[in-house]
Design a protein around this motif. Structure first.
Motif, PDB file in Angstrom:
ATOM      1  N   VAL A 132     -68.672 -28.470 -49.131  1.00 43.24           N
ATOM      2  CA  VAL A 132     -67.867 -29.229 -48.322  1.00 43.24           C
ATOM      3  C   VAL A 132     -66.227 -29.160 -48.826  1.00 43.24           C
ATOM      4  CG1 VAL A 132     -67.589 -31.780 -48.149  1.00 43.24           C
ATOM      5  CG2 VAL A 132     -69.721 -30.989 -48.446  1.00 43.24           C
ATOM      6  N   GLN A 133     -65.613 -28.900 -47.628  1.00 48.61           N
ATOM      7  CA  GLN A 133     -64.317 -28.830 -47.921  1.00 48.61           C
ATOM      8  C   GLN A 133     -63.558 -30.190 -48.465  1.00 48.61           C
ATOM      9  OE1 GLN A 133     -62.528 -27.406 -44.054  1.00 48.61           O
ATOM     10  NE2 GLN A 133     -62.768 -25.321 -44.781  1.00 48.61           N
ATOM     11  N   GLN A 134     -62.804 -30.122 -49.258  1.00 47.06           N
ATOM     12  CA  GLN A 134     -61.904 -31.241 -49.938  1.00 47.06           C
ATOM     13  C   GLN A 134     -60.792 -31.532 -49.057  1.00 47.06           C
ATOM     14  OE1 GLN A 134     -61.831 -31.251 -54.137  1.00 47.06           O
ATOM     15  NE2 GLN A 134     -63.400 -29.635 -54.358  1.00 47.06           N
ATOM     16  N   VAL A 135     -60.840 -32.065 -47.680  1.00 48.54           N
ATOM     17  CA  VAL A 135     -59.549 -32.296 -47.064  1.00 48.54           C
ATOM     18  C   VAL A 135     -59.538 -34.067 -46.759  1.00 48.54           C
ATOM     19  CG1 VAL A 135     -58.652 -31.984 -44.848  1.00 48.54           C
ATOM     20  CG2 VAL A 135     -60.045 -30.028 -46.141  1.00 48.54           C
ATOM     21  N   GLY A 136     -58.610 -34.376 -46.915  1.00 46.80           N
ATOM     22  CA  GLY A 136     -58.258 -35.874 -46.698  1.00 46.80           C
ATOM     23  C   GLY A 136     -58.358 -36.202 -45.201  1.00 46.80           C
ATOM     24  N   TYR A 137     -58.145 -37.536 -45.101  1.00 49.82           N
ATOM     25  CA  TYR A 137     -58.267 -38.051 -43.588  1.00 49.82           C
ATOM     26  C   TYR A 137     -57.213 -38.780 -43.010  1.00 49.82           C
ATOM     27  CZ  TYR A 137     -63.132 -37.191 -44.167  1.00 49.82           C
ATOM     28  OH  TYR A 137     -64.544 -36.878 -44.325  1.00 49.82           O
ATOM     29  N   GLN A 138     -55.871 -38.258 -43.505  1.00 47.94           N
ATOM     30  CA  GLN A 138     -54.597 -38.934 -43.113  1.00 47.94           C
ATOM     31  C   GLN A 138     -54.381 -39.028 -41.713  1.00 47.94           C
ATOM     32  OE1 GLN A 138     -54.914 -36.605 -45.728  1.00 47.94           O
ATOM     33  NE2 GLN A 138     -53.846 -37.509 -47.475  1.00 47.94           N
ATOM     34  N   ALA A 139     -53.987 -40.370 -41.234  1.00 43.45           N
ATOM     35  CA  ALA A 139     -53.801 -40.637 -39.825  1.00 43.45           C
ATOM     36  C   ALA A 139     -54.837 -40.601 -38.883  1.00 43.45           C
ATOM     37  CB  ALA A 139     -52.517 -39.489 -39.444  1.00 43.45           C
ATOM     38  N   GLN A 140     -56.218 -40.486 -39.472  1.00 41.37           N
ATOM     39  CA  GLN A 140     -57.415 -40.570 -38.676  1.00 41.37           C
ATOM     40  C   GLN A 140     -57.942 -41.948 -38.540  1.00 41.37           C
ATOM     41  OE1 GLN A 140     -59.806 -36.977 -39.036  1.00 41.37           O
ATOM     42  NE2 GLN A 140     -58.419 -36.018 -40.251  1.00 41.37           N
ATOM     43  N   VAL A 141     -58.453 -42.035 -37.126  1.00 44.13           N
ATOM     44  CA  VAL A 141     -58.860 -43.454 -36.985  1.00 44.13           C
ATOM     45  C   VAL A 141     -60.342 -43.399 -36.927  1.00 44.13           C
ATOM     46  CG1 VAL A 141     -58.982 -45.270 -35.200  1.00 44.13           C
ATOM     47  CG2 VAL A 141     -56.721 -44.080 -35.952  1.00 44.13           C
ATOM     48  N   ILE A 142     -61.007 -42.648 -35.891  1.00 45.65           N
ATOM     49  CA  ILE A 142     -62.463 -42.636 -35.871  1.00 45.65           C
ATOM     50  C   ILE A 142     -63.260 -42.345 -36.982  1.00 45.65           C
ATOM     51  CG2 ILE A 142     -64.180 -41.451 -34.387  1.00 45.65           C
ATOM     52  CD1 ILE A 142     -62.772 -43.139 -32.981  1.00 45.65           C
ATOM     53  N   PRO A 143     -63.029 -41.226 -37.770  1.00 54.15           N
ATOM     54  CA  PRO A 143     -63.933 -41.109 -38.974  1.00 54.15           C
ATOM     55  C   PRO A 143     -63.990 -42.422 -39.927  1.00 54.15           C
ATOM     56  CG  PRO A 143     -62.502 -39.119 -38.700  1.00 54.15           C
ATOM     57  CD  PRO A 143     -61.908 -40.096 -37.541  1.00 54.15           C
ATOM     58  N   VAL A 144     -62.656 -42.961 -40.192  1.00 54.43           N
ATOM     59  CA  VAL A 144     -62.499 -44.208 -41.003  1.00 54.43           C
ATOM     60  C   VAL A 144     -63.474 -45.319 -40.291  1.00 54.43           C
ATOM     61  CG1 VAL A 144     -61.047 -45.771 -42.278  1.00 54.43           C
ATOM     62  CG2 VAL A 144     -60.513 -43.449 -41.673  1.00 54.43           C
ATOM     63  N   LEU A 145     -63.358 -45.580 -38.964  1.00 62.81           N
ATOM     64  CA  LEU A 145     -63.976 -46.548 -38.273  1.00 62.81           C
ATOM     65  C   LEU A 145     -65.524 -46.450 -38.521  1.00 62.81           C
ATOM     66  CD1 LEU A 145     -62.239 -47.107 -34.882  1.00 62.81           C
ATOM     67  CD2 LEU A 145     -62.095 -48.718 -36.776  1.00 62.81           C
ATOM     68  N   PHE A 146     -66.110 -45.171 -38.345  1.00 62.39           N
ATOM     69  CA  PHE A 146     -67.349 -44.937 -38.464  1.00 62.39           C
ATOM     70  C   PHE A 146     -67.736 -45.129 -40.026  1.00 62.39           C
ATOM     71  CE2 PHE A 146     -71.144 -41.829 -38.928  1.00 62.39           C
ATOM     72  CZ  PHE A 146     -71.762 -42.532 -37.962  1.00 62.39           C
ATOM     73  N   VAL A 147     -67.062 -44.503 -40.797  1.00 62.60           N
ATOM     74  CA  VAL A 147     -67.342 -45.024 -42.419  1.00 62.60           C
ATOM     75  C   VAL A 147     -67.290 -46.387 -42.474  1.00 62.60           C
ATOM     76  CG1 VAL A 147     -66.506 -44.604 -44.640  1.00 62.60           C
ATOM     77  CG2 VAL A 147     -66.525 -42.653 -43.120  1.00 62.60           C
TER      78      VAL A 147
ATOM     79  N   PRO B   7     -67.226 -33.128 -41.976  1.00 62.01           N
ATOM     80  CA  PRO B   7     -67.501 -31.813 -41.292  1.00 62.01           C
ATOM     81  C   PRO B   7     -67.660 -32.126 -39.753  1.00 62.01           C
ATOM     82  CG  PRO B   7     -68.831 -31.846 -43.246  1.00 62.01           C
ATOM     83  CD  PRO B   7     -68.045 -33.510 -43.013  1.00 62.01           C
ATOM     84  N   LEU B   8     -68.258 -33.366 -39.469  1.00 56.58           N
ATOM     85  CA  LEU B   8     -68.625 -33.541 -37.919  1.00 56.58           C
ATOM     86  C   LEU B   8     -67.337 -33.723 -37.251  1.00 56.58           C
ATOM     87  CD1 LEU B   8     -71.991 -35.710 -37.663  1.00 56.58           C
ATOM     88  CD2 LEU B   8     -71.773 -33.208 -37.193  1.00 56.58           C
ATOM     89  N   THR B   9     -66.486 -34.635 -37.803  1.00 59.90           N
ATOM     90  CA  THR B   9     -65.357 -34.982 -36.986  1.00 59.90           C
ATOM     91  C   THR B   9     -64.176 -33.666 -37.071  1.00 59.90           C
ATOM     92  OG1 THR B   9     -64.181 -35.609 -38.978  1.00 59.90           O
ATOM     93  CG2 THR B   9     -65.254 -37.530 -37.372  1.00 59.90           C
TER      94      THR B   9
END
Length: 255
Positions: A110-125, A167-169
């Motif tokens: 699993v790549q260790q990459v952040g979610y800065q400025a992302q909306v959909i992944p955070v909503l789903f989480v 990974p999906l997003t």
């Protein structure tokens, strides 16, 4: 929204202070060096809401979904942890051929990459977090509920966020990016029109973070259709907003 509006307007102020040729051959801070530190501070404050956007969304979305808002904020903070590669740097690292840090989770890299400025992944989480939290509230009572529900909720949601959602997003973002590139190169002006129509909704989801991977080589070759169309889409948003302001009768909508 108030935090994002304030941040966006402060970015505009910083641009006015630092843009070359706006009020003459030099920028405002070059003409008046005393303004340099003020511009730097404005720029730093303006970026704050966008840099920790998942924290704000995690708090708000968890409240909307009926979960513990502090767990939502904590999960959002984990998704922009300094120990992860900043999402803004991800495309440049890929383009430069730099290795992206990975971790081995249940046999998956699993790549260790952040979610800065992302909306959909955070909503789903956030939705997953609330779903899991409510199930544990039903199963556990008293002290066990107080101690173990937050623990299990954060553990399970955290693993799912980085193993499944991330990974999906990112795969979805890649498909959108290369799909739009194919549409533009295949359909020409019509493809540009389709891209312009879809650009703003894509930005809302945060999936535009993958665009630089295609855009950087295009710029090196002489120009990027992505940047040109994105500029037109942004100007169109401004024009549409101005039209609503001039035509709307409802005071709240006009505001």
């Amino acid at each position: 929204l108030p935090a994002l509006i304030a941040g966006g307007l402060m970015m505009a102020i910083n641009n006015v202070l630092t843009a070359q040729g706006l009020f003459g051959p030099q920028s405002v801070i070059e003409m008046y060096p005393v303004m340099t530190d003020y511009a730097a501070l404005i720029n730093m404050i303006s970026a704050a809401a966008f840099a920790i956007l998942p924290v704000l969304i995690g708090f708000s979305a968890t409240k909307r979904f009926g979960g513990n808002v502090y767990l939502g904020a904590a999960m959002g903070a984990a998704m922009v942890s300094p120990s992860l590669v900043n999402a803004y740097s991800y495309a440049a690292m890929v383009e430069a051929g730099e290795a992206i840090p990975t971790c081995n989770l249940f046999g998956l890299q699993v790549q260790q990459v952040g979610y800065q400025a992302q909306v959909i992944p955070v909503l789903f989480v956030s939705w997953m977090l609330c779903f899991i939290e409510k199930r544990f509230h039903k199963m556990l009572k008293g002290v066990a509920d107080f101690l173990l529900t937050p623990l299990f909720t954060m553990l399970i949601t955290g693993f799912l966020a980085f193993i499944l959602v991330g990974p999906l997003t990112r795969q979805l973002a890649d498909w959108i990016t290369f799909g739009l590139q194919w549409i533009y190169t295949t359909a020409g002006p019509l493809g540009g029109l389709i891209f312009g129509l879809l650009y703003s909704p894509i930005v809302v989801t945060g999936l535009h973070q993958s665009f630089p991977a295609v855009e950087l080589p295009l710029i090196a070759q002489g120009g990027s259709f992505i940047f040109a169309i994105a500029c037109m889409a942004n100007v169109a948003q401004g024009a549409a907003t101005l039209a609503v302001f001039l035509r709307a009768k409802d005071a709240k909508l006009k505001g």
